[in-house]
Design an enzyme around this catalytic site. Structure first.
Site, mmCIF file in Angstrom:
data_model
loop_
_atom_site.group_PDB
_atom_site.id
_atom_site.type_symbol
_atom_site.label_atom_id
_atom_site.label_comp_id
_atom_site.label_asym_id
_atom_site.label_seq_id
_atom_site.Cartn_x
_atom_site.Cartn_y
_atom_site.Cartn_z
ATOM 1 N N HIS A 194 -11.928 -55.564 68.808
ATOM 2 C CA HIS A 194 -12.829 -56.667 69.183
ATOM 3 C C HIS A 194 -13.852 -56.261 70.236
ATOM 4 C CE1 HIS A 194 -10.792 -60.027 67.033
ATOM 5 N NE2 HIS A 194 -9.829 -59.119 66.988
ATOM 6 N N ASP A 397 -21.118 -55.948 75.258
ATOM 7 C CA ASP A 397 -20.185 -56.907 74.666
ATOM 8 C C ASP A 397 -19.952 -56.528 73.208
ATOM 9 O OD1 ASP A 397 -18.608 -59.156 74.421
ATOM 10 O OD2 ASP A 397 -20.078 -60.498 75.327
HETATM 11 P P1 ADQ Z 1 -14.580 -62.316 74.863
HETATM 12 O O1 ADQ Z 1 -14.863 -61.220 75.810
HETATM 13 O O2 ADQ Z 1 -13.636 -63.313 75.332
HETATM 14 O O3 ADQ Z 1 -14.076 -61.800 73.441
HETATM 15 P P2 ADQ Z 1 -16.770 -63.906 73.577
HETATM 16 O O4 ADQ Z 1 -17.035 -63.299 72.263
HETATM 17 O O5 ADQ Z 1 -17.998 -64.391 74.233
HETATM 18 O O6 ADQ Z 1 -16.058 -62.932 74.587
HETATM 19 O O7 ADQ Z 1 -15.807 -65.113 73.383
HETATM 20 C C1 ADQ Z 1 -15.569 -66.006 74.444
HETATM 21 C C2 ADQ Z 1 -14.889 -67.239 73.883
HETATM 22 O O8 ADQ Z 1 -14.421 -67.994 74.994
HETATM 23 C C3 ADQ Z 1 -15.832 -68.112 73.120
HETATM 24 O O9 ADQ Z 1 -15.206 -68.599 71.979
HETATM 25 C C4 ADQ Z 1 -16.152 -69.266 74.081
HETATM 26 O O10 ADQ Z 1 -16.323 -70.511 73.466
HETATM 27 C C5 ADQ Z 1 -14.932 -69.321 74.947
HETATM 28 N N1 ADQ Z 1 -15.313 -69.757 76.303
HETATM 29 C C6 ADQ Z 1 -16.215 -69.197 77.093
HETATM 30 N N2 ADQ Z 1 -16.328 -69.883 78.242
HETATM 31 C C7 ADQ Z 1 -15.459 -70.888 78.168
HETATM 32 C C8 ADQ Z 1 -15.066 -71.948 79.057
HETATM 33 N N3 ADQ Z 1 -15.580 -72.108 80.265
HETATM 34 N N4 ADQ Z 1 -14.122 -72.774 78.626
HETATM 35 C C9 ADQ Z 1 -13.564 -72.628 77.425
HETATM 36 N N5 ADQ Z 1 -13.873 -71.665 76.565
HETATM 37 C C10 ADQ Z 1 -14.817 -70.804 76.931
HETATM 38 C C11 ADQ Z 1 -13.793 -60.503 72.834
HETATM 39 C C12 ADQ Z 1 -14.918 -59.484 72.923
HETATM 40 C C13 ADQ Z 1 -16.171 -60.062 72.341
HETATM 41 C C14 ADQ Z 1 -15.911 -60.498 70.890
HETATM 42 C C15 ADQ Z 1 -14.701 -61.397 70.817
HETATM 43 C C16 ADQ Z 1 -14.308 -61.691 69.378
HETATM 44 O O11 ADQ Z 1 -15.136 -59.100 74.263
HETATM 45 O O12 ADQ Z 1 -17.218 -59.114 72.359
HETATM 46 O O13 ADQ Z 1 -17.036 -61.229 70.434
HETATM 47 O O14 ADQ Z 1 -13.586 -60.784 71.428
HETATM 48 O O15 ADQ Z 1 -14.105 -60.519 68.653
#
Ligand code: ADQ
Length: 850
Positions: A194, A397
């Site tokens: 991921h 990311d």
């Molecule tokens: P993350 O590093 O966690 O994931 P991201 O892809 O942005 O990063 O996902 C974050 C998730 O957390 C999103 O679904 C978002 O809705 C949720 N989120 C963010 N802020 C929030 C808040 N304040 N309250 C509740 N929910 C919140 C890792 C990798 C990424 C990759 C994903 C999926 O780092 O690059 O996209 O896995 O493979």
């Protein structure tokens, strides 16, 4: 094209966390707390439907590991609602290991390194050991899960094991090894990362990088978000492990298998976010004309939050007209709060937000609002829907789901997405405004442009973004994975699951070796026997070299530029008999005894004083441990205790006991394939023996005119590979699933590829034109082809071409020969350095020339 749907396999998902977190309520009962990530949303329903299993850490330490997992509450509606307790396989990890594995290795080493921030990474061997142990525990639970499913279903379907993310990169080796040990155990193995996969120059900083690669190559398929990560991985396999790769078809060969590498970009549950946005409470603005700029992230240094708030400051400096007209809302989820680095980041962000607000605020308005907590998806959807601009500007990311969730929620008056190109999403969401997050002025300009963008431009950009994300949603991602695994076939050309890399060809060696093996140098081939020239067999007597290999060796040793030595752990007479070719140097007992083609012998003097003790050790090994299929082989200077025929579950204990006995008798234990060896405690191994052979065959300055190739398959060969590093082209033959560390330049998948190597050498050296006889040179010069091998004693012959050694060390030694380019000197000659040595040296037996 017609869909040829395969029966859906039973899926076992393996991830660091279970798809829900276990918590204790006030009564001390365990309850499930839902997780709402994309992985859970997409994959949990499939696990429910196919009656699969989910293996993961439950998020709490359970004093009683057998405490039952609670069923989901009857009114639960989330994706895991139908996931029954019997489908959940909790992995219990010892507290101390968990800390080192999770915070130590995963969060402090892999997370920063894979995000190309090596200066933040901390490497620690104990953390790495814990990581391997925890991966082993996950693998064992997975193997047990595969068995359970196979039993439940009467072995009708082969389960699909899908392992997720950087927490579990080396679990597959154990699973594959278990399948090899027990052929009734079957599953296909897929992996998805991921986070980004870094370029080789960054990846190689991890001190155990080769083990990670071998762990990932234990799968049938390795998936990444985007092609550049997949290509980085392939490049690392090629450069670090020396694997053969096919970059066009994204294939890597490892251990005799072809591993498929695929870009499988993750999507979001698009329709779910659309519904959430439509049903969400409207976001209330104090001033309806105010524009809302939104950031949503886990609070992590990769997300570029400090740069982002500074870009708001820059915006207000460059475009003061936006004062009171915009608000920037940053929602940050607390993350890894027990790690100091994250605590420092939180303090820095608090200070920056305070500083900027202090600089620009007035009694009615502050530019930055900052929420530091986790929100429900409905509240998040409300912010997404209301936002005029989303600032998604991580420094690095893997994909970034926030960018996708934002566009899904833009159901009305479309906003603008500002996106960092250093995210996976930045590769495809090209209708966004792409900005470099390191450059705050560029970001400020982009925010200004986004705020002022006319509606028609916003509309067209957002429509295209939404269309793509709707199509490539999380269900599409799941289907792409299944298709790549070969569980769904559409009949189109994307059905490439059974593609294999082109078989090893002689030409493959051109690329690797044609620069090393030039057109003039002599060539020394140092080759191990078992597992290198001859396939491993159940008994040493059955390990026969294929006829074709023998023929090529016979032809090669008739080429004057080529010298061959077989360096084996067998008794020297035995390996000579097995190979059965005369013009070869044979080194037996890991080099303790050497026979040259002319019959001269070298015997290391050390081991003989251990003969009596070795006999005693042998007796004890035979009397006490020769059972359950184990047996003792006496190789003269070395004893080998074999367990190949011992049932798996008994091997470890027998090997342990044998090792204890070996140590008790003062011998060195050496791990071998399904065996442990007892070696006399002398400082001599295949490495020392190889250098000895090179010196005695070619002279002390062999390295100036001889190209050396070494190939071997086991740990004893590693001694030679390590000692010849930088002096030879080395190959390690690795055809099994364990992770193997090697200093070798290249890996070869098996004895067949060694045969190809020999054929390449034959072809390459055979192309050389006949070389003229060297000109007469009465003195030794570096350019004289053979006469500069300084003998132990010299006599003059009636030719003036060169000095010729007197042969003095063996009764059955052939008559002295005149050295010329076609007549190698007898290998019994001990090399001495310099002409004065040459003239004064006395005849002597060859002992330890090194
Ligand atoms: P993350 O590093 O966690 O994931 P991201 O892809 O942005 O990063 O996902 C974050 C998730 O957390 C999103 O679904 C978002 O809705 C949720 N989120 C963010 N802020 C929030 C808040 N304040 N309250 C509740 N929910 C919140 C890792 C990798 C990424 C990759 C994903 C999926 O780092 O690059 O996209 O896995 O493979």
């Amino acid at each position: 094209m017609q869909n040829k749907q395969q029966p859906t396999p039973t899926m076992i998902v393996v991830s660091n966390r279970l798809p829900f977190v276990l918590k204790r309520d006030e009564d001390g009962n365990l309850t499930r707390k839902a997780s709402a990530g994309g992985l859970v949303t997409a994959v949990a329903p499939v696990v429910v439907e196919c009656k699969g299993l989910w293996v993961g850490w439950p998020g709490v330490h359970l004093e009683n590991p057998d405490e039952p997992i609670p069923e989901s509450s009857p009114d639960a509606k989330g994706p895991t609602a139908g996931l029954m307790a019997k489908q959940v396989v909790p992995v219990h990890v010892e507290r101390n290991d968990l800390e080192k594995y999770y915070n130590g290795c995963c969060n402090s080493a892999f997370w920063p390194l894979f995000h190309s921030m090596p200066d933040r990474a901390v490497f620690n061997f104990q953390h790495w050991e814990s990581y391997c142990r925890v991966n082993q525990t996950f693998a064992e639970k997975t193997v047990a899960s595969v068995r359970k499913l196979q039993l439940d279903e009467g072995n009708k379907r082969t389960p699909l094991v899908w392992i997720h993310d950087f927490h579990l990169m080396v679990a597959a080796n154990t699973i594959r090894q278990s399948m090899e040990d027990d052929p009734t155990l079957k599953c296909s193995l897929g992996f998805f990362l991921h986070i980004p996969f870094p370029p080789y120059d960054i990846f190689r900083i991890f001190p155990w990088d080769d083990e990670i690669l071998q762990g990932l190559l234990g799968h049938d398929l390795v998936g990444f978000h985007i092609e550049s990560y997949a290509l980085n991985f392939i490049d690392c396999c090629q450069q670090r492990l020396g694997c053969r790769v096919d970059k066009d078809r994204m294939l890597v060969e490892h251990g005799g298998r072809t591993v498929r590498v695929r870009a499988l970009p993750i999507g979001i549950p698009f329709n779910r976010f659309v519904t959430l946005a439509k049903e969400s409470q409207p976001f209330v603005r104090q001033n309806p004309d105010q524009k809302l700029v939104l950031g949503v992230d886990r609070l992590d240094y990769t997300k570029g939050l400090l740069n982002r708030v500074r870009s708001i400051e820059r915006l207000l400096e460059l475009y003061p007209e936006h004062k009171e007209k915009i608000i920037f809302l940053q929602v940050a989820v607390p993350s890894r709060t027990d790690v100091e680095e994250y605590q420092i980041l939180k303090e820095e962000l608090d200070q920056e937000v305070g500083r900027i607000n202090g600089r620009f605020s007035n009694p009615n308005w502050s530019p930055i609002r900052y929420i530091y907590r986790s929100l429900g998806q409905d509240e998040l959807a409300s912010y997404y829907r209301a936002a005029d601009v989303a600032l998604v500007t991580p420094l690095r990311d893997g994909m970034n789901l926030v960018a996708k969730e934002f566009v899904a929620c833009q159901t009305e008056d479309p906003g603008v997405l500002i996106l960092s190109p250093f995210t996976g999403a930045g590769e495809t969401m090209l209708e966004s405004l792409l900005v470099n997050p390191y450059e705050t002025t560029e970001m400020a300009n982009a925010i200004n442009r986004a705020i002022s963008m006319p509606e028609d431009e916003r509309q067209v950009r957002m429509n295209l973004l939404r269309k793509r994300e709707k199509q490539n949603d999380v269900h599409y991602w799941l289907q792409s994975f299944l298709r790549a695994m070969g569980t769904v076939m559409t009949g189109d050309q994307n059905d490439d699951f059974n593609s294999t890399i082109e078989p090893f060809k002689v030409e493959d060696f051109d690329l690797w070796m044609s620069r090393y093996v030039d057109d003039t140098s002599k060539l020394a081939l140092l080759l191990d026997y078992d597992g290198t020239l001859a396939p491993i067999a159940s008994h040493p007597d059955l390990a026969l070299m294929p006829t074709e290999t023998k023929r090529v060796l016979e032809r090669l040793c008739n080429i004057s530029d080529v010298h061959i030595a077989i360096v084996s752990g067998r008794k020297v007479e035995n390996v000579k008999e097995m190979v059965g070719i005369d013009k070869i140097t044979y080194a037996g007992s890991h080099g303790l005894e050497i026979i040259h083609p002319d019959g001269t012998k070298f015997i290391h003097p050390g081991p003989q004083q251990y003969a009596a003790k070795m006999e005693e050790l042998k007796t004890r090994l035979v009397n006490e441990l020769q059972r359950d299929g184990a047996w003792v082989e006496n190789k003269g200077f070395v004893l080998t205790y074999h367990v190949r025929k011992v049932p798996n579950h008994l091997r470890g204990d027998l090997l342990k006991q044998a090792t204890q006995l070996i140590v008790e008798y003062g011998f060195k234990p050496g791990n071998a394939l399904c065996a442990v060896e007892a070696k006399p405690p002398v400082v001599w191994d295949k490495g020392r023996a190889s250098i000895h052979i090179l010196r005695t065959t070619f002279g002390v300055d062999w390295n100036e005119r001889v190209r050396v190739i070494y190939a071997g398959d086991d740990t004893t060969d590693e001694d030679a590979i390590a000692q010849l590093k930088g002096l030879a082209f080395t190959f390690r033959v690795t055809s099994h699933h364990r992770r193997i560390r090697t200093a070798a330049k290249r890996r070869l998948p098996g004895t067949d590829s060694v045969l190809m190597l020999l054929k390449w050498i034959e072809r390459h050296v055979g192309r050389r034109s006949a070389r003229p006889t060297p000109s007469v040179s009465p003195t030794l010069t570096p350019s004289s082809s053979f006469c500069d091998y300084v003998p132990s004693t010299v006599i003059e012959t009636n030719t003036t071409d060169c000095f010729v050694p007197a042969i003095a060390n063996s009764a059955n030694m052939p008559a002295p020969k005149v050295a010329n380019s076609e007549t190698p000197l007898p290998s019994s000659i001990v090399a001495l350095n310099g002409l004065s040595d040459l003239l004064t040296a006395k005849p002597k037996y060859e002992v330890d020339a090194c």
